[in-house]
Design a protein around this motif. Structure first.
Motif, PDB file in Angstrom:
ATOM      1  N   GLU A  24       0.823  -1.200   0.000  1.00 50.86           N
ATOM      2  CA  GLU A  24       0.000   0.000   0.000  1.00 50.86           C
ATOM      3  C   GLU A  24       0.857   1.250   0.000  1.00 50.86           C
ATOM      4  O   GLU A  24       1.978   1.256   0.518  1.00 50.86           O
ATOM      5  N   GLN A  25       0.324   2.302  -0.612  1.00 47.81           N
ATOM      6  CA  GLN A  25       0.976   3.603  -0.638  1.00 47.81           C
ATOM      7  C   GLN A  25      -0.086   4.668  -0.441  1.00 47.81           C
ATOM      8  O   GLN A  25      -1.251   4.466  -0.772  1.00 47.81           O
ATOM      9  N   GLY A  26       0.332   5.796   0.099  1.00 45.77           N
ATOM     10  CA  GLY A  26      -0.590   6.899   0.306  1.00 45.77           C
ATOM     11  C   GLY A  26      -0.894   7.117   1.780  1.00 45.77           C
ATOM     12  O   GLY A  26      -0.581   6.286   2.636  1.00 45.77           O
ATOM     13  N   ALA A  27      -1.521   8.240   2.061  1.00 40.94           N
ATOM     14  CA  ALA A  27      -1.847   8.602   3.439  1.00 40.94           C
ATOM     15  C   ALA A  27      -2.882   7.644   4.010  1.00 40.94           C
ATOM     16  O   ALA A  27      -3.858   7.315   3.346  1.00 40.94           O
ATOM     17  N   ALA A  42      -6.507   8.693   3.708  1.00 45.06           N
ATOM     18  CA  ALA A  42      -7.031   8.983   2.370  1.00 45.06           C
ATOM     19  C   ALA A  42      -8.041   7.920   1.937  1.00 45.06           C
ATOM     20  O   ALA A  42      -8.011   6.783   2.418  1.00 45.06           O
ATOM     21  N   GLU A  57      -3.070  11.774  -6.697  1.00 42.84           N
ATOM     22  CA  GLU A  57      -4.434  12.301  -6.773  1.00 42.84           C
ATOM     23  C   GLU A  57      -5.124  12.299  -5.406  1.00 42.84           C
ATOM     24  O   GLU A  57      -6.284  12.685  -5.289  1.00 42.84           O
ATOM     25  N   GLY A  58      -4.405  11.813  -4.380  1.00 39.51           N
ATOM     26  CA  GLY A  58      -4.953  11.878  -3.037  1.00 39.51           C
ATOM     27  C   GLY A  58      -5.579  10.603  -2.517  1.00 39.51           C
ATOM     28  O   GLY A  58      -6.357  10.638  -1.560  1.00 39.51           O
ATOM     29  N   PHE A  59      -5.211   9.462  -3.100  1.00 37.55           N
ATOM     30  CA  PHE A  59      -5.785   8.191  -2.673  1.00 37.55           C
ATOM     31  C   PHE A  59      -4.754   7.335  -1.935  1.00 37.55           C
ATOM     32  O   PHE A  59      -3.546   7.475  -2.138  1.00 37.55           O
ATOM     33  N   ARG A  60      -5.251   6.476  -1.074  1.00 37.97           N
ATOM     34  CA  ARG A  60      -4.458   5.397  -0.474  1.00 37.97           C
ATOM     35  C   ARG A  60      -4.651   4.179  -1.368  1.00 37.97           C
ATOM     36  O   ARG A  60      -5.771   3.687  -1.518  1.00 37.97           O
ATOM     37  N   VAL A  61      -3.599   3.721  -1.993  1.00 38.68           N
ATOM     38  CA  VAL A  61      -3.700   2.679  -3.016  1.00 38.68           C
ATOM     39  C   VAL A  61      -3.169   1.352  -2.473  1.00 38.68           C
ATOM     40  O   VAL A  61      -2.034   1.273  -1.998  1.00 38.68           O
ATOM     41  N   VAL A  71      -1.828   7.881  -6.053  1.00 38.35           N
ATOM     42  CA  VAL A  71      -1.452   8.450  -4.754  1.00 38.35           C
ATOM     43  C   VAL A  71      -1.358   9.971  -4.878  1.00 38.35           C
ATOM     44  O   VAL A  71      -1.810  10.708  -3.996  1.00 38.35           O
TER      45      VAL A  71
END
Length: 298
Positions: free
Chosen positions: A17-20, A23, A50-54, A48
């Motif tokens: 996983e990546q991102g905040a 998110a 674009e502001g998503f937790r992927v 990521v």
């Protein structure tokens, strides 16, 4: 990244996983015999951004997730014959089991709802998530996938032949040649807009092969696809906001399959792209990212 056991199916799933953490979540589900690494790092990074937790994961029986060593899938001929005469063939697991794995991963990570994005077999899996677990989905995106209806145009012989061809050896060069042959036969055709970058593809195939090689899982996953059959009637119940994306030059899952998917999911939006085959080419990453992000925000 860790391997985690899904509480509902009890399967060990490897994920990244990546991102905040706070998110909104996008869950990426890959296709037949494909590891999570088939989702390009560039696409993950763009989502990521674009502001998503992927979150992307290896399906059961592939990559670093749990294998079903020794489980036998019925031969394709036997399975197709039994399907035609109305008798089910015994399969090691079903496509719904694979959909439940993805929902179980969300459970294990404490995620209540997610945007789900599936490619090819992964598109079939997210369709089943929408059918059986609608409360867990915010949106669904089905990419280069199908309803499974047997009357749709079939894959080009060269495409399905390359994908299911037996390995002729397990040495590194043979494995890379095998992977490149699949890309050439199912991927986006070489063109000025989508130039075939041999060095890039070779590097990616080599990295994937060094991560994991497990050809035994492919026939079991394929058996699950055949066993699931046509989803047209089941898709009529889907209320999850749906985006369907498909390449107009896809030789493995023809454009008509994507059109059929959109036609049988009420309110879905269909996006088709000229020249796009059965892959995720780097030049298309910005377009794919923007479509998924806009759909999720919409």
């Amino acid at each position: 990244m860790p391997t985690i056991t899904t509480p509902n199916t009890g399967i060990e799933i490897f994920y990244e996983e990546q991102g905040a953490p706070e998110a909104p979540v996008i869950l990426l589900v890959m296709g037949l015999g494909a590891q999570l690494t088939l989702w390009p790092d560039e696409l993950v990074a763009a989502l990521v951004g674009e502001g998503f937790r992927v979150i992307r994961y290896d399906n059961r029986d592939i990559g670093l997730s749990q294998k079903f060593e020794g489980a036998k899938a019925p031969s394709l001929a036997v399975q197709v014959l039994r399907k035609k005469i109305g008798f089910p063939a015994r399969v090691p697991y079903t496509l719904k089991d694979m959909a439940d794995d993805g929902i179980g991963l969300l459970d294990a990570l404490g995620i209540d709802k997610a945007h789900v994005v599936g490619a090819s077999m992964g598109g079939m899996i997210v369709q089943l998530m929408a059918i059986h677990h609608p409360a867990r989905l915010i949106t669904m995106t089905s990419i280069m996938s199908t309803t499974g209806n047997g009357k749709l145009p079939q894959a080009e012989p060269a495409a399905i032949g390359a994908l299911t061809a037996p390995l002729k050896g397990m040495d590194e060069e043979t494995l890379v040649a095998h992977g490149l042959n699949i890309i050439r036969n199912i991927g986006t055709p070489d063109s000025p807009e989508f130039p075939f970058d041999e060095a890039h593809h070779r590097e990616r195939v080599l990295a994937n092969m060094r991560r994991s090689v497990y050809p035994a899982g492919l026939p079991r996953q394929l058996a699950a696809i055949i066993d699931d059959g046509c989803r047209r009637s089941r898709l009529a119940s889907v209320t999850t906001p749906t985006l369907v994306m498909h390449g107009e030059a896809d030789p493995l899952v023809k454009l008509e399959a994507g059109e059929d998917t959109a036609r049988h999911i009420s309110g879905s939006r269909l996006v088709t792209i000229p020249g796009w085959g059965h892959d995720l080419p780097i030049p298309l990453i910005p377009r794919i990212t923007s479509e998924i992000a806009a759909h999720a925000r919409g």
